[in-house]
Scaffold this motif. Structure first.
Motif, PDB file in Angstrom:
ATOM      1  N   ILE A 106       0.846  -1.184   0.000  1.00 23.58           N
ATOM      2  CA  ILE A 106       0.000   0.000   0.000  1.00 23.58           C
ATOM      3  C   ILE A 106       0.887   1.242   0.000  1.00 23.58           C
ATOM      4  CG2 ILE A 106      -0.190   0.206   2.515  1.00 23.58           C
ATOM      5  CD1 ILE A 106      -3.144   0.916   2.089  1.00 23.58           C
ATOM      6  N   GLY A 107       0.502   2.235  -0.779  1.00 23.10           N
ATOM      7  CA  GLY A 107       1.334   3.418  -0.915  1.00 23.10           C
ATOM      8  C   GLY A 107       2.484   3.211  -1.879  1.00 23.10           C
ATOM      9  N   ARG A 108       2.601   1.995  -2.397  1.00 23.98           N
ATOM     10  CA  ARG A 108       3.614   1.669  -3.407  1.00 23.98           C
ATOM     11  C   ARG A 108       2.854   1.304  -4.689  1.00 23.98           C
ATOM     12  NH1 ARG A 108       8.649  -0.107  -1.445  1.00 23.98           N
ATOM     13  NH2 ARG A 108       8.550  -2.074  -2.575  1.00 23.98           N
ATOM     14  N   ALA A 109       3.006   0.101  -5.171  1.00 18.34           N
ATOM     15  CA  ALA A 109       2.286  -0.296  -6.391  1.00 18.34           C
ATOM     16  C   ALA A 109       0.910  -0.864  -6.105  1.00 18.34           C
ATOM     17  CB  ALA A 109       3.111  -1.317  -7.169  1.00 18.34           C
ATOM     18  N   GLY A 110       0.588  -1.037  -4.815  1.00 16.78           N
ATOM     19  CA  GLY A 110      -0.672  -1.669  -4.470  1.00 16.78           C
ATOM     20  C   GLY A 110      -0.492  -3.168  -4.306  1.00 16.78           C
ATOM     21  N   TRP A 111      -1.621  -3.883  -4.247  1.00 20.78           N
ATOM     22  CA  TRP A 111      -1.586  -5.327  -4.018  1.00 20.78           C
ATOM     23  C   TRP A 111      -2.125  -6.126  -5.197  1.00 20.78           C
ATOM     24  CZ3 TRP A 111       0.890  -7.513   0.013  1.00 20.78           C
ATOM     25  CH2 TRP A 111       1.253  -6.652   1.062  1.00 20.78           C
ATOM     26  N   TYR A 112      -2.459  -5.466  -6.286  1.00 21.12           N
ATOM     27  CA  TYR A 112      -2.965  -6.152  -7.491  1.00 21.12           C
ATOM     28  C   TYR A 112      -4.203  -6.986  -7.190  1.00 21.12           C
ATOM     29  CZ  TYR A 112       2.049  -5.318  -8.258  1.00 21.12           C
ATOM     30  OH  TYR A 112       3.309  -4.763  -8.323  1.00 21.12           O
ATOM     31  N   SER A 113      -4.932  -6.601  -6.164  1.00 21.10           N
ATOM     32  CA  SER A 113      -6.095  -7.374  -5.756  1.00 21.10           C
ATOM     33  C   SER A 113      -7.338  -6.488  -5.858  1.00 21.10           C
ATOM     34  CB  SER A 113      -5.883  -7.905  -4.329  1.00 21.10           C
ATOM     35  OG  SER A 113      -6.932  -8.753  -3.945  1.00 21.10           O
ATOM     36  N   TYR A 114      -8.207  -6.519  -4.866  1.00 22.82           N
ATOM     37  CA  TYR A 114      -9.389  -5.664  -4.865  1.00 22.82           C
ATOM     38  C   TYR A 114      -9.001  -4.328  -4.244  1.00 22.82           C
ATOM     39  CZ  TYR A 114     -11.814  -9.962  -6.019  1.00 22.82           C
ATOM     40  OH  TYR A 114     -12.214 -11.120  -6.641  1.00 22.82           O
ATOM     41  N   ASP A 115      -8.683  -3.357  -5.083  1.00 16.30           N
ATOM     42  CA  ASP A 115      -8.103  -2.103  -4.620  1.00 16.30           C
ATOM     43  C   ASP A 115      -9.010  -1.332  -3.670  1.00 16.30           C
ATOM     44  OD1 ASP A 115      -5.704  -2.402  -6.093  1.00 16.30           O
ATOM     45  OD2 ASP A 115      -6.690  -1.671  -7.901  1.00 16.30           O
TER      46      ASP A 115
ATOM     47  N   ILE B 137     -10.555  -2.484  -1.324  1.00 14.42           N
ATOM     48  CA  ILE B 137     -10.408  -3.064   0.006  1.00 14.42           C
ATOM     49  C   ILE B 137      -9.005  -2.825   0.557  1.00 14.42           C
ATOM     50  CG2 ILE B 137     -10.365  -5.214   1.335  1.00 14.42           C
ATOM     51  CD1 ILE B 137     -12.506  -6.310  -0.474  1.00 14.42           C
ATOM     52  N   ASP B 138      -7.989  -3.140  -0.231  1.00 18.32           N
ATOM     53  CA  ASP B 138      -6.634  -3.165   0.335  1.00 18.32           C
ATOM     54  C   ASP B 138      -5.687  -2.093  -0.201  1.00 18.32           C
ATOM     55  OD1 ASP B 138      -6.037  -4.075  -2.193  1.00 18.32           O
ATOM     56  OD2 ASP B 138      -5.639  -6.134  -1.586  1.00 18.32           O
ATOM     57  N   ASN B 139      -6.187  -1.160  -1.022  1.00 16.35           N
ATOM     58  CA  ASN B 139      -5.298  -0.114  -1.520  1.00 16.35           C
ATOM     59  C   ASN B 139      -5.957   1.264  -1.476  1.00 16.35           C
ATOM     60  OD1 ASN B 139      -2.651   0.443  -2.507  1.00 16.35           O
ATOM     61  ND2 ASN B 139      -3.469   0.763  -4.556  1.00 16.35           N
ATOM     62  N   LEU B 140      -6.847   1.449  -0.495  1.00 14.38           N
ATOM     63  CA  LEU B 140      -7.504   2.745  -0.273  1.00 14.38           C
ATOM     64  C   LEU B 140      -8.260   3.240  -1.510  1.00 14.38           C
ATOM     65  CD1 LEU B 140      -4.619   4.589   1.637  1.00 14.38           C
ATOM     66  CD2 LEU B 140      -6.498   3.237   2.583  1.00 14.38           C
TER      67      LEU B 140
ATOM     68  N   PRO C 150      -2.719   2.370   6.036  1.00 10.68           N
ATOM     69  CA  PRO C 150      -2.779   3.663   5.334  1.00 10.68           C
ATOM     70  C   PRO C 150      -1.654   4.617   5.711  1.00 10.68           C
ATOM     71  CG  PRO C 150      -4.966   3.016   6.048  1.00 10.68           C
ATOM     72  CD  PRO C 150      -4.004   2.042   6.676  1.00 10.68           C
ATOM     73  N   ASP C 151      -1.180   4.555   6.974  1.00  9.69           N
ATOM     74  CA  ASP C 151      -0.105   5.465   7.390  1.00  9.69           C
ATOM     75  C   ASP C 151       1.276   4.973   6.971  1.00  9.69           C
ATOM     76  OD1 ASP C 151       0.364   3.380   9.121  1.00  9.69           O
ATOM     77  OD2 ASP C 151      -0.062   4.507  10.953  1.00  9.69           O
ATOM     78  N   GLY C 152       1.333   3.772   6.395  1.00 11.11           N
ATOM     79  CA  GLY C 152       2.597   3.234   5.913  1.00 11.11           C
ATOM     80  C   GLY C 152       3.534   2.757   6.996  1.00 11.11           C
TER      81      GLY C 152
END
Length: 206
Positions: free
Chosen positions: A76-85, A87-90, A115-117
């Motif tokens: 998160i805060g990088r490339a994401g998780w390539y999943s359900y954004d 839910i897991d990538n804000l 979210p705060d990294g």
């Protein structure tokens, strides 16, 4: 106990039994062969007697070198998780390209999940283009990613999560939700990496 409550209780018990006997064993080894689930992998010695021990795998039409960059930039805060954004990538879309600023991954780096990294997993060890191991620095959770070439153009992407639940901790509720729902996110993530890596490999072949 009323009749309705009896029916609800029996239905819940049946659902739990079905999950433990059928669904859980399937999802803990989604896509993985018998050899892959039994294969020793880095990090297996970190978490003793794991409650959750999941090995998942998918075949990718690409070389490890085409898959590794997508793993290196995950978070998160990088490339994401390539999943359900949502839910897991804000709600931000996971990257569809290699991000050079996140490619210099090193042992000790944090892979953020909050979210705060500031919360997440730390890179415990790795061999670029082969494997990397994340952990919680407490020995209760490890997350392994491995790349295994099949031939010149195909590789197996394997992930193994080992976790020991603390049944007396308030976090146990999260762990139980994770136990059921992890496969949904993990499957989407692995297929997202597969799609991106195969597109990169096809582009390089042109």
């Amino acid at each position: 106990m009323t009749g309705a409550l009896v029916i609800i209780t029996l239905a819940a018990a049946a659902a739990l039994a079905a999950y433990l006997r059928v669904i859980r064993p399937w999802q803990l080894r989604w896509g993985a062969t018998d050899d892959e689930t039994a294969r020793p992998m880095p990090g297996d010695d970190v978490v003793a007697r794991p409650t959750f021990n999941a090995t998942r795998a998918v075949t990718v039409r690409a070389r490890p070198e085409d898959i590794w960059p997508w793993l290196a930039q995950i978070g998160i805060g990088r490339a994401g998780w390539y999943s359900y954004d949502w839910i897991d990538n804000l709600g931000r879309l996971s990257a569809e390209r290699i991000l050079p600023e996140f490619q210099d991954l090193k042992v000790g780096d944090l892979i953020p999940v909050s979210p705060d990294g500031k919360q997440g997993f730390w890179v415990k060890d790795m061999e670029p283009n082969r494997w990397m191991l994340w952990w919680d620095k407490k020995g209760r959770v490890t997350w392994y990613w491995g790349l295994y070439p099949l031939d010149e153009n195909h590789s197996r992407l394997i992930t193994r999560v080992r976790m020991r639940y603390d049944w007396l901790s308030p976090s146990i509720l999260f762990n139980l939700v994770l136990d059921v729902g992890d496969i949904v996110m993990m499957r989407k993530c692995m297929l997202g990496i597969k799609r991106r890596a195969e597109a990169l490999a096809e582009q390089r072949e042109k």
